[in-house]
Design a protein around this motif. Structure first.
Motif, short mmCIF file in Angstrom:
data_model
loop_
_atom_site.label_atom_id
_atom_site.label_comp_id
_atom_site.label_asym_id
_atom_site.label_seq_id
_atom_site.Cartn_x
_atom_site.Cartn_y
_atom_site.Cartn_z
N UNK A 67 0.84 -1.20 0.00
CA UNK A 67 0.00 0.00 0.00
C UNK A 67 0.87 1.24 0.00
N UNK A 68 1.83 1.31 0.93
CA UNK A 68 2.66 2.50 1.00
C UNK A 68 3.52 2.66 -0.25
N UNK A 69 3.93 1.56 -0.86
CA UNK A 69 4.71 1.64 -2.10
C UNK A 69 3.88 2.16 -3.26
N UNK A 70 2.56 1.99 -3.19
CA UNK A 70 1.68 2.42 -4.28
C UNK A 70 1.31 3.90 -4.22
N UNK A 71 1.60 4.54 -3.09
CA UNK A 71 1.18 5.93 -2.89
C UNK A 71 2.07 6.89 -3.68
N UNK A 72 1.43 7.77 -4.42
CA UNK A 72 2.16 8.81 -5.13
C UNK A 72 2.09 10.15 -4.42
N UNK A 73 0.92 10.44 -3.82
CA UNK A 73 0.68 11.74 -3.20
C UNK A 73 -0.11 11.54 -1.91
N UNK A 74 0.23 12.30 -0.89
CA UNK A 74 -0.54 12.38 0.34
C UNK A 74 -1.27 13.71 0.38
N UNK A 75 -2.56 13.68 0.74
CA UNK A 75 -3.33 14.91 0.96
C UNK A 75 -3.57 15.03 2.46
N UNK A 76 -3.21 16.15 3.03
CA UNK A 76 -3.34 16.35 4.48
C UNK A 76 -3.93 17.73 4.77
N UNK A 77 -4.43 17.90 5.98
CA UNK A 77 -4.93 19.20 6.41
C UNK A 77 -3.84 20.04 7.03
N UNK A 134 -1.09 7.53 -12.29
CA UNK A 134 -1.87 6.33 -12.00
C UNK A 134 -1.56 5.74 -10.64
N UNK A 135 -0.80 6.44 -9.82
CA UNK A 135 -0.51 5.98 -8.47
C UNK A 135 -1.61 6.43 -7.50
N UNK A 136 -1.58 5.91 -6.31
CA UNK A 136 -2.62 6.17 -5.32
C UNK A 136 -2.48 7.57 -4.71
N UNK A 137 -3.63 8.21 -4.52
CA UNK A 137 -3.71 9.44 -3.73
C UNK A 137 -4.21 9.03 -2.35
N UNK A 138 -3.39 9.22 -1.33
CA UNK A 138 -3.74 8.84 0.04
C UNK A 138 -4.21 10.08 0.79
N UNK A 139 -5.46 10.06 1.24
CA UNK A 139 -6.06 11.19 1.94
C UNK A 139 -6.07 10.89 3.44
N UNK A 140 -5.47 11.77 4.23
CA UNK A 140 -5.52 11.60 5.67
C UNK A 140 -6.94 11.79 6.18
N UNK A 141 -7.36 10.92 7.09
CA UNK A 141 -8.69 11.04 7.67
C UNK A 141 -8.75 12.26 8.59
N UNK A 143 -11.09 15.93 9.58
CA UNK A 143 -12.01 16.90 8.98
C UNK A 143 -11.81 17.04 7.47
N UNK A 144 -10.54 17.13 7.03
CA UNK A 144 -10.29 17.27 5.59
C UNK A 144 -10.70 16.01 4.85
N UNK A 145 -10.36 14.84 5.39
CA UNK A 145 -10.77 13.59 4.76
C UNK A 145 -12.28 13.47 4.67
N UNK A 146 -12.98 13.86 5.74
CA UNK A 146 -14.44 13.84 5.72
C UNK A 146 -15.02 14.75 4.67
N UNK A 147 -14.42 15.92 4.48
CA UNK A 147 -14.88 16.85 3.44
C UNK A 147 -14.67 16.26 2.05
N UNK A 148 -13.55 15.58 1.85
CA UNK A 148 -13.28 14.96 0.55
C UNK A 148 -14.25 13.82 0.29
N UNK A 149 -14.56 13.04 1.32
CA UNK A 149 -15.56 11.98 1.19
C UNK A 149 -16.92 12.58 0.84
N UNK A 150 -17.33 13.62 1.56
CA UNK A 150 -18.62 14.24 1.33
C UNK A 150 -18.73 14.84 -0.07
N UNK A 151 -17.58 15.24 -0.63
CA UNK A 151 -17.57 15.80 -1.99
C UNK A 151 -17.61 14.72 -3.06
N UNK A 152 -17.64 13.44 -2.66
CA UNK A 152 -17.71 12.34 -3.62
C UNK A 152 -16.40 12.04 -4.30
N UNK A 153 -15.28 12.40 -3.67
CA UNK A 153 -13.97 12.26 -4.32
C UNK A 153 -13.14 11.09 -3.79
#
Length: 203
Positions: A67-77, A134-141, A143-153
């Protein structure tokens, strides 16, 4: 484009940190075994400041490593960025980080690091997908993660559930409103002191 996965370690009652942003025993499983994340032990993901490398159970290492090897970008608050000082410009996985914040990158902060700042979650995910390819975008859970989930992303939700009850603190899904249906889980891995789960998000 790569899969967008919302990911974090959490307590069994759904918290990723306590009220003071401390993780307590949530990360203990990273050091409770004798198996490194990579077979040749060539990557140091440990940002604890101890100088040691993660050693976990074999089941957890075989799950976490790919999983960690597949990550290209981390999104964090911005809160997490400030708490860890952006991991000093060295993300634990991936090559790039996108920070959701109305404030810009601190002046002079690690100019060599591929950290990008976006004013909202939609712009943040768009930038992350551009960088990830084509690598994974890993979103930290949280408030920001919840907003991204709510946005359907978010495509998948991944949880590393630790057997501890916090009672209060920072919620995995933040302050997300409304109901969001998940399928699965399509991955269930029992590690030592942690249960790894992955769910696809229903569209």
């Amino acid at each position: 484009m790569g899969t967008v996965i919302m990911h974090n370690v959490m307590s069994v009652d759904g918290f990723i940190a306590d009220d003071h942003d401390a993780v307590g025993p949530l990360h203990d499983w990273y050091w409770n075994g004798d198996t490194p994340i990579t077979p040749d032990d060539d990557q140091d993901y440990d940002h604890s400041g101890t100088g040691g490398r993660f050693r976990m159970s074999k089941a957890s290492a075989e799950y976490v490593g790919p999983i960690w090897a597949s990550i290209g970008v981390i999104v964090m608050g911005r809160t997490l960025f400030d708490l860890v000082n952006g991991w000093e410009g060295r993300p634990p996985a991936g090559d790039h980080v996108v920070v959701v914040s109305h404030r810009p990158k601190p002046e002079g902060w690690h100019p060599e690091a591929s950290y990008h700042f976006a004013g909202d979650v939609t712009a943040a995910v768009a930038k992350a997908q551009e960088l990830a390819g084509d690598r994974v975008v890993s979103v930290n859970a949280g408030d920001v993660g919840g907003q991204i989930l709510a946005a359907g992303l978010v495509d998948e939700v991944a949880m590393d559930v630790v057997p501890v009850v916090f009672g209060s603190g920072k919620r995995y899904f933040g302050r997300v409103d409304g109901r969001h249906l998940l399928a699965g889980p399509h991955v269930v891995v029992q590690g030592e002191g942690v249960l790894h789960l992955r769910y696809k998000v229903r569209r």
